[in-house]
Scaffold this motif. Structure first.
Motif, PDB file in Angstrom:
ATOM      1  N   TYR A   1       0.858  -1.675   0.300  1.00 25.09           N
ATOM      2  CA  TYR A   1      -0.118  -0.155  -0.579  1.00 25.09           C
ATOM      3  C   TYR A   1       1.204   1.313  -0.069  1.00 25.09           C
ATOM      4  CZ  TYR A   1      -4.176  -2.313   0.714  1.00 25.09           C
ATOM      5  OH  TYR A   1      -5.653  -3.261   0.055  1.00 25.09           O
TER       6      TYR A   1
ATOM      7  N   PHE B   1      -0.273   8.933  -0.625  1.00 27.25           N
ATOM      8  CA  PHE B   1      -0.738  10.209  -1.619  1.00 27.25           C
ATOM      9  C   PHE B   1       0.621  10.543  -2.306  1.00 27.25           C
ATOM     10  CE2 PHE B   1      -0.465  14.175  -2.770  1.00 27.25           C
ATOM     11  CZ  PHE B   1      -1.975  14.423  -3.584  1.00 27.25           C
TER      12      PHE B   1
ATOM     13  N   VAL C   1       1.946   7.421  -4.959  1.00 25.57           N
ATOM     14  CA  VAL C   1       0.760   7.123  -5.479  1.00 25.57           C
ATOM     15  C   VAL C   1       0.923   8.615  -6.471  1.00 25.57           C
ATOM     16  CG1 VAL C   1      -1.590   7.547  -6.106  1.00 25.57           C
ATOM     17  CG2 VAL C   1      -0.436   6.000  -4.100  1.00 25.57           C
TER      18      VAL C   1
ATOM     19  N   PHE D   1      -1.912  17.908   0.316  1.00 24.85           N
ATOM     20  CA  PHE D   1      -3.703  18.285  -0.301  1.00 24.85           C
ATOM     21  C   PHE D   1      -4.370  18.901   1.353  1.00 24.85           C
ATOM     22  CE2 PHE D   1      -3.243  13.798   0.689  1.00 24.85           C
ATOM     23  CZ  PHE D   1      -3.845  13.408   1.557  1.00 24.85           C
TER      24      PHE D   1
ATOM     25  N   ARG E   1     -10.195  15.328   3.732  1.00 24.42           N
ATOM     26  CA  ARG E   1     -11.584  15.683   3.549  1.00 24.42           C
ATOM     27  C   ARG E   1     -12.092  16.490   4.893  1.00 24.42           C
ATOM     28  NH1 ARG E   1     -14.144  13.545  -0.924  1.00 24.42           N
ATOM     29  NH2 ARG E   1     -12.787  12.680  -2.530  1.00 24.42           N
TER      30      ARG E   1
ATOM     31  N   ILE F   1      -6.813   1.031   0.499  1.00 25.96           N
ATOM     32  CA  ILE F   1      -8.458   0.825  -1.273  1.00 25.96           C
ATOM     33  C   ILE F   1      -7.327  -0.068  -2.489  1.00 25.96           C
ATOM     34  CG2 ILE F   1      -9.669   1.787  -3.361  1.00 25.96           C
ATOM     35  CD1 ILE F   1     -10.079   4.084  -1.088  1.00 25.96           C
TER      36      ILE F   1
ATOM     37  N   ALA G   1      -6.136   7.005  -8.320  1.00 26.09           N
ATOM     38  CA  ALA G   1      -5.498   6.924  -7.114  1.00 26.09           C
ATOM     39  C   ALA G   1      -5.432   7.760  -6.877  1.00 26.09           C
ATOM     40  CB  ALA G   1      -4.030   5.964  -7.865  1.00 26.09           C
ATOM     41  N   THR G   2      -4.551   8.823  -7.313  1.00 30.69           N
ATOM     42  CA  THR G   2      -4.369  10.400  -6.778  1.00 30.69           C
ATOM     43  C   THR G   2      -5.706  10.907  -5.804  1.00 30.69           C
ATOM     44  OG1 THR G   2      -2.563  10.327  -8.040  1.00 30.69           O
ATOM     45  CG2 THR G   2      -3.129  12.151  -7.225  1.00 30.69           C
ATOM     46  N   GLU G   3      -6.642  10.590  -6.182  1.00 30.07           N
ATOM     47  CA  GLU G   3      -7.982  11.739  -5.439  1.00 30.07           C
ATOM     48  C   GLU G   3      -8.067  10.565  -4.670  1.00 30.07           C
ATOM     49  OE1 GLU G   3      -8.767  14.682  -6.013  1.00 30.07           O
ATOM     50  OE2 GLU G   3      -7.631  14.719  -8.029  1.00 30.07           O
TER      51      GLU G   3
ATOM     52  N   ALA H   1      -6.712   8.985  -2.701  1.00 33.91           N
ATOM     53  CA  ALA H   1      -5.004   9.071  -2.006  1.00 33.91           C
ATOM     54  C   ALA H   1      -5.863   9.902  -0.705  1.00 33.91           C
ATOM     55  CB  ALA H   1      -3.688   9.052  -2.573  1.00 33.91           C
ATOM     56  N   LYS H   2      -6.033  11.240  -1.342  1.00 40.16           N
ATOM     57  CA  LYS H   2      -6.696  11.929  -1.006  1.00 40.16           C
ATOM     58  C   LYS H   2      -7.907  11.995   0.296  1.00 40.16           C
ATOM     59  CE  LYS H   2      -5.280  15.533  -4.643  1.00 40.16           C
ATOM     60  NZ  LYS H   2      -6.162  16.722  -5.549  1.00 40.16           N
ATOM     61  N   GLN H   3      -7.769  10.936   0.562  1.00 39.85           N
ATOM     62  CA  GLN H   3      -8.693  10.952   1.228  1.00 39.85           C
ATOM     63  C   GLN H   3      -8.745  10.970   2.672  1.00 39.85           C
ATOM     64  OE1 GLN H   3     -12.023   9.139   0.530  1.00 39.85           O
ATOM     65  NE2 GLN H   3     -13.019   9.046   2.317  1.00 39.85           N
ATOM     66  N   PRO H   4      -7.439  11.070   3.121  1.00 40.81           N
ATOM     67  CA  PRO H   4      -6.310  10.738   3.028  1.00 40.81           C
ATOM     68  C   PRO H   4      -6.818   8.550   2.875  1.00 40.81           C
ATOM     69  CG  PRO H   4      -5.727  11.281   5.089  1.00 40.81           C
ATOM     70  CD  PRO H   4      -6.789  11.099   4.866  1.00 40.81           C
ATOM     71  N   ALA H   5      -5.954   8.383   1.966  1.00 41.29           N
ATOM     72  CA  ALA H   5      -5.954   6.789   2.038  1.00 41.29           C
ATOM     73  C   ALA H   5      -4.550   6.078   1.364  1.00 41.29           C
ATOM     74  CB  ALA H   5      -7.070   5.629   1.069  1.00 41.29           C
TER      75      ALA H   5
ATOM     76  N   GLU I   1      -9.208  13.775 -14.119  1.00 41.09           N
ATOM     77  CA  GLU I   1      -8.934  13.992 -12.733  1.00 41.09           C
ATOM     78  C   GLU I   1     -10.624  14.230 -12.325  1.00 41.09           C
ATOM     79  OE1 GLU I   1      -7.285  18.343 -11.492  1.00 41.09           O
ATOM     80  OE2 GLU I   1      -5.625  17.381 -13.307  1.00 41.09           O
TER      81      GLU I   1
ATOM     82  N   ARG J   1     -12.155  12.634  -8.997  1.00 43.60           N
ATOM     83  CA  ARG J   1     -12.748  13.149  -7.697  1.00 43.60           C
ATOM     84  C   ARG J   1     -14.700  12.830  -7.684  1.00 43.60           C
ATOM     85  NH1 ARG J   1     -10.188  17.426  -9.665  1.00 43.60           N
ATOM     86  NH2 ARG J   1     -11.786  18.104 -11.358  1.00 43.60           N
TER      87      ARG J   1
ATOM     88  N   ALA K   1     -13.267   9.213  -5.903  1.00 40.78           N
ATOM     89  CA  ALA K   1     -13.496   9.293  -4.701  1.00 40.78           C
ATOM     90  C   ALA K   1     -14.285   9.622  -3.367  1.00 40.78           C
ATOM     91  CB  ALA K   1     -12.346  11.002  -4.654  1.00 40.78           C
ATOM     92  N   LYS K   2     -15.192  10.226  -4.366  1.00 38.90           N
ATOM     93  CA  LYS K   2     -16.479  10.742  -3.527  1.00 38.90           C
ATOM     94  C   LYS K   2     -17.015   9.938  -3.032  1.00 38.90           C
ATOM     95  CE  LYS K   2     -17.366  15.008  -4.947  1.00 38.90           C
ATOM     96  NZ  LYS K   2     -18.455  15.497  -5.773  1.00 38.90           N
TER      97      LYS K   2
ATOM     98  N   GLU L   1     -18.258   4.934   4.573  1.00 36.46           N
ATOM     99  CA  GLU L   1     -18.730   5.245   5.705  1.00 36.46           C
ATOM    100  C   GLU L   1     -20.392   4.508   5.955  1.00 36.46           C
ATOM    101  OE1 GLU L   1     -19.424   9.233   6.155  1.00 36.46           O
ATOM    102  OE2 GLU L   1     -17.360  10.015   6.020  1.00 36.46           O
TER     103      GLU L   1
END
Lengths: 341, 341
Positions: A98, A101, A104, A289, A292, B87, B111-113, B115-119, B306, B310, B313-314, B321
């Motif tokens: 894994y 960010f 990745v 970034f 969220r 993920i 993948a980039t978006e 990872a901004k979860q962050p994940a 992009e 996005r 990712a949403k 959740e």
């Protein structure tokens, strides 16, 4: 033993692939009739099941077509795509599972720009453990250039060996004798310093890896020194929030904190727990970034991932045309834009 | 057999990883002393070498720290990163080797978006062949959500099975019962049609996959029909340049050609060979990129990679959740910008 198996398997499949790609070249514009599965396996000295597996993939990918009852044929119209160079992407020792960010995003933007060559991209996974085995495994992978990220010192001799057979380039780090693309991180530090001073934030704290002490941190210090401010070493924590509580309890009240990607949310939480106001009195700053779920504003810099990719693609393009050219080390600057989001 | 080995190996390593991650959770804020290599291997019923390998990686990744002569300990400050969801990204059947621009860019931006979860992101490779084995292999991979690209019909039942255990989402395609994110391709066709009509190009040719006949192509036809132009089926070649020469020799002189990514350069070459002026009389159009060495101008649309990321990712964020929510199928529009480059 398992590693050896995986390696052998990849290599046998690659033999089939290379065989088919050669046929596509040699019989350009012609639907060439492939030998039977058995004949092909015998010719290459590999298992029939392996030959069958790779042929099935090549059919799925459109390089071959199977005509029922007749046999398998090359697809001439796929020649164009095949003529595209094959570029391998290698992260670390090829075994990471894994990724966060930064890596990745850096890999992604680089792969995307490389693919615009046009080129076909493969993310390489390695199974070997020892230096010699790794070099042999890498050599067995069919690619025209290898683009490396996050290279550990153990991988350096492996890459030097690989470079004898094909172009190798490192991204975001530099190894002697191997072409590289890097960001001018001292300039990045200056941009951070200027943005902090513009908000009159002189009491600042960095939570970053040791690596940045000699780069980004020095850039911030340049700007602070020019403006008559000092930046003591205590302002720099080593990529951990350990010690942050003690620092805050000792009476240090930062006006800005620049945590690393890994420590960002934890640092924010510790600052909140110590009643540091992250809305105004103290500003979190990042080049990555805004997470969220974070409520407070963040000073966000645009990190030049795309430019990293473009610079790398340019160097790879030159290397593909002239694999023997001397190693060039690109260090590029970026005109940072900041927003409070 | 080799597949089984690789699978077993990954799964044994994953057992170690899960074991360590559980320790990090259970002993949050504490440097917990791990059992010895031998004890750990015995407890999990795996080979000592496998345990050792994964522990070494976990040390390199900073989750564990080895104190010489004392033992191995968890690193509490890594908890924050661990709390990030894992993920998995899956392309096709997880066996693709080299990939072209479209899939590289789509996967990369997603993948980039994500990872901004962050994940933390893992690109998944699969080794199994049969449906049941694939489902078992996927189930054994430690991740909180699976994001799939390029799903073949053979993978559909595998994903339906996987969905019982964790959130699954498909990108750029739709399967009943599984959440998905798609682009409104008919709208994309309308944008292409409007751009062509704005340059008075009504004699146009498409070289695309069958899939686009029912989407992008219909959008172009909408706009052309509204403007009183017809767009016969002959204007549509099935993702191959076969038949292009004949068409040109039969007297068809296109004012614009929209080839697929795979056929772009070959189509350009065939058009040049038939003395079609690509500088002005005929315009090449693409949503991808202009190949590096192409001299003639190209009508370039910005493809919303992009925004794809996005939107995905949403949806993934909502699924993390509430994993049991009903499958939502997002179809988004984009405001295309065109340039002649």
């Amino acid at each position: 033993m398992i590693s050896a198996n995986s390696r052998k398997r990849d290599s046998a499949r690659m033999q089939v692939r290379r065989y088919v790609m050669d046929l596509l070249w040699q019989h350009a514009g012609e639907a060439y009739h492939l030998p039977s599965n058995k004949e092909l396996a015998d010719e290459l000295g590999i298992a029939r099941s392996t030959a069958q597996l790779e042929l099935k993939l090549l059919i799925e990918e459109g390089y071959l077509t199977a005509k029922h009852g007749v046999g398998t044929f090359t697809v001439p119209s796929k020649m164009q795509q095949f003529r595209a160079p094959l570029i391998g992407i290698l992260n670390g020792d090829g075994k990471t599972i894994y990724e966060p960010f930064y890596i990745v995003s850096l890999k992604s933007h680089t792969a995307t720009e490389l693919a615009k060559q046009p080129a076909l991209i493969q993310e390489i996974r390695l199974f070997s453990e020892r230096e010699n085995d790794l070099a042999t495994e890498l050599r067995g992978i069919d690619c025209n250039a290898l683009v490396c990220f996050n290279v550990s010192s153990a991988m350096e001799p492996v890459l030097r060996e690989t470079r004898k057979f094909r172009p190798v380039i490192t991204v975001d780090m530099r190894i002697d004798g191997i072409p590289s693309v890097e960001l001018d991180r001292r300039e990045k530090g200056r941009a951070l310093g200027r943005a902090l001073l513009a908000e009159n934030r002189t009491n600042v704290l960095f939570i970053q890896s040791e690596r940045y002490r000699a780069t980004t941190f020095l850039g911030v210090r340049d700007v602070f020194t020019e403006a008559g401010h000092t930046l003591p070493d205590e302002c720099f924590l080593l990529n951990t929030t350990e010690g942050l509580s003690e620092l805050l309890e000792s009476g240090f009240h930062p006006q800005a904190v620049a945590p690393s990607l890994e420590t960002f949310e934890e640092a924010a939480q510790i600052l909140r727990e110590h009643d540091i106001d992250l809305n105004e009195k103290c500003r979190l700053a990042t080049f990555m970034f805004k997470p969220r779920k974070m409520q407070e504003p963040v000073l966000l810099f645009d990190f030049p991932f795309e430019e990293f990719g473009r610079q790398t693609a340019k160097v790879v393009s030159r290397l593909l045309e002239n694999p023997d050219q001397e190693a060039e080390h690109i260090v590029f600057k970026h005109n940072y834009k900041t927003t409070v989001v």
